[in-house]
Design a protein around this motif. Sequence first.
Motif, PDB file in Angstrom:
ATOM      1  N   GLU A   5       4.981   3.044   6.254  1.00 17.27           N
ATOM      2  CA  GLU A   5       5.423   3.360   7.820  1.00 17.27           C
ATOM      3  C   GLU A   5       3.790   4.355   7.829  1.00 17.27           C
ATOM      4  O   GLU A   5       3.996   5.685   7.198  1.00 17.27           O
ATOM      5  N   THR A   6       3.508   4.351   8.968  1.00 18.47           N
ATOM      6  CA  THR A   6       3.092   5.874   9.578  1.00 18.47           C
ATOM      7  C   THR A   6       4.532   6.432  10.580  1.00 18.47           C
ATOM      8  O   THR A   6       4.681   5.602  11.980  1.00 18.47           O
ATOM      9  N   LYS A   7       4.029   7.238  11.374  1.00 20.68           N
ATOM     10  CA  LYS A   7       5.460   8.116  12.136  1.00 20.68           C
ATOM     11  C   LYS A   7       4.569   8.861  12.873  1.00 20.68           C
ATOM     12  O   LYS A   7       4.363  10.614  12.459  1.00 20.68           O
ATOM     13  N   PHE A  20      -3.468  10.090  18.146  1.00 15.27           N
ATOM     14  CA  PHE A  20      -2.719  10.678  19.094  1.00 15.27           C
ATOM     15  C   PHE A  20      -0.839   9.504  18.913  1.00 15.27           C
ATOM     16  O   PHE A  20      -0.772   8.573  19.447  1.00 15.27           O
ATOM     17  N   GLY A  21       0.060  10.521  18.487  1.00 17.14           N
ATOM     18  CA  GLY A  21       1.159   9.642  18.100  1.00 17.14           C
ATOM     19  C   GLY A  21       0.966   8.596  17.070  1.00 17.14           C
ATOM     20  O   GLY A  21       1.941   8.360  18.227  1.00 17.14           O
ATOM     21  N   VAL A  22       0.098   7.901  15.940  1.00 21.52           N
ATOM     22  CA  VAL A  22       0.227   6.368  16.481  1.00 21.52           C
ATOM     23  C   VAL A  22       1.272   6.268  15.040  1.00 21.52           C
ATOM     24  O   VAL A  22       2.056   6.277  14.242  1.00 21.52           O
ATOM     25  N   ASP A  23       1.890   5.203  15.488  1.00 20.11           N
ATOM     26  CA  ASP A  23       3.455   4.704  14.947  1.00 20.11           C
ATOM     27  C   ASP A  23       3.115   2.907  14.405  1.00 20.11           C
ATOM     28  O   ASP A  23       3.164   1.837  15.539  1.00 20.11           O
ATOM     29  N   VAL A  24       2.766   2.951  12.829  1.00 17.14           N
ATOM     30  CA  VAL A  24       2.501   1.568  12.774  1.00 17.14           C
ATOM     31  C   VAL A  24       3.474   1.136  11.582  1.00 17.14           C
ATOM     32  O   VAL A  24       3.937   2.350  10.675  1.00 17.14           O
ATOM     33  N   ALA A  25       3.583   0.294  10.349  1.00 13.96           N
ATOM     34  CA  ALA A  25       4.694  -0.717   9.722  1.00 13.96           C
ATOM     35  C   ALA A  25       3.802  -1.619   9.007  1.00 13.96           C
ATOM     36  O   ALA A  25       3.323  -2.617   9.604  1.00 13.96           O
ATOM     37  N   LEU A  26       4.215  -1.838   7.282  1.00 12.38           N
ATOM     38  CA  LEU A  26       4.254  -2.815   6.865  1.00 12.38           C
ATOM     39  C   LEU A  26       4.957  -3.277   5.839  1.00 12.38           C
ATOM     40  O   LEU A  26       5.319  -2.183   5.136  1.00 12.38           O
ATOM     41  N   GLN A  59       3.889  12.554   8.179  1.00 11.56           N
ATOM     42  CA  GLN A  59       3.592  11.560   8.756  1.00 11.56           C
ATOM     43  C   GLN A  59       2.784   9.877   7.877  1.00 11.56           C
ATOM     44  O   GLN A  59       2.668   8.868   9.201  1.00 11.56           O
ATOM     45  N   VAL A  60       3.064  10.063   7.072  1.00 14.85           N
ATOM     46  CA  VAL A  60       2.761   8.840   6.522  1.00 14.85           C
ATOM     47  C   VAL A  60       3.541   8.591   5.435  1.00 14.85           C
ATOM     48  O   VAL A  60       4.044   9.749   4.745  1.00 14.85           O
ATOM     49  N   LEU A  61       4.661   7.790   5.668  1.00 14.24           N
ATOM     50  CA  LEU A  61       6.222   7.325   4.426  1.00 14.24           C
ATOM     51  C   LEU A  61       5.114   6.609   3.158  1.00 14.24           C
ATOM     52  O   LEU A  61       4.772   5.107   4.185  1.00 14.24           O
TER      53      LEU A  61
END
Length: 236
Positions: A5-7, A20-26, A59-61
């Motif tokens: 995920e990105t936070k 700019f503040g991108v939140d995605v998840a897999l 920012q990336v987990l």
Amino acid sequence: MALLETKGLTAFYGDFQALFGVDVALDTGETVAIIGANGAGKSTLLRSISGVLANGADQVLFDGRPIGALPAPEIVARGIAMVPEGRKLFPSLSVEENLLIGRYGRSVPGAWSLETVYDLFPILKERRHNPGTALSGGQQQMVAIGRALMSNPRVLLCDEISLGLAPVVIKDIYAAFPKIRAAGAPIVIVEQDIGQALKVADRVYCMMEGRITLSGRPGAISRDDIHAAYFGATTQ
């Protein structure tokens, strides 16, 4: 907890801010599609996840651990492989040598080997001694995918794999993705072809000007929603 995920992800090229503040998840077992027009920030997102661009660590987990500040070789070693836009094969190497390069930096047991990549894309076995760049565009894309699989990735990132290819070739390439996912690698696909993205994805994110403008399950978002997210009316 998501596998990847990105936070609040931000990304810069010098002084130019691209994300700019991108939140995605897999999630495990999932295929996520990132769609959007040229310049939306899709490829920058993948470059950030894969370590080509450095970001804030948190920012990336990946597996809940911060990886945003790690260099690309360390990201590969942890199990995130990318099929880059434009394929980027080594012109001096044969098909098989290009595939074997995929083991560099991460040689672990798993579902993928030369034999299983050739089972996935039989034409590559026939052409294995040919120079990688002497193949058709579609066959080169197969080599690029196979090279990434040779690292037995835990996550596969695919950047614009249909770009410049004929529809019949795109269909053949995408036919391989259920087998890839079944072998254990969830997939993030950056794609301009909205129809193709909706066919293969469990979840879709639309980007515009470095921001997420729409997210959801393909069956739960309409074409009107996507059109608005592409061209300026933000929908969450």
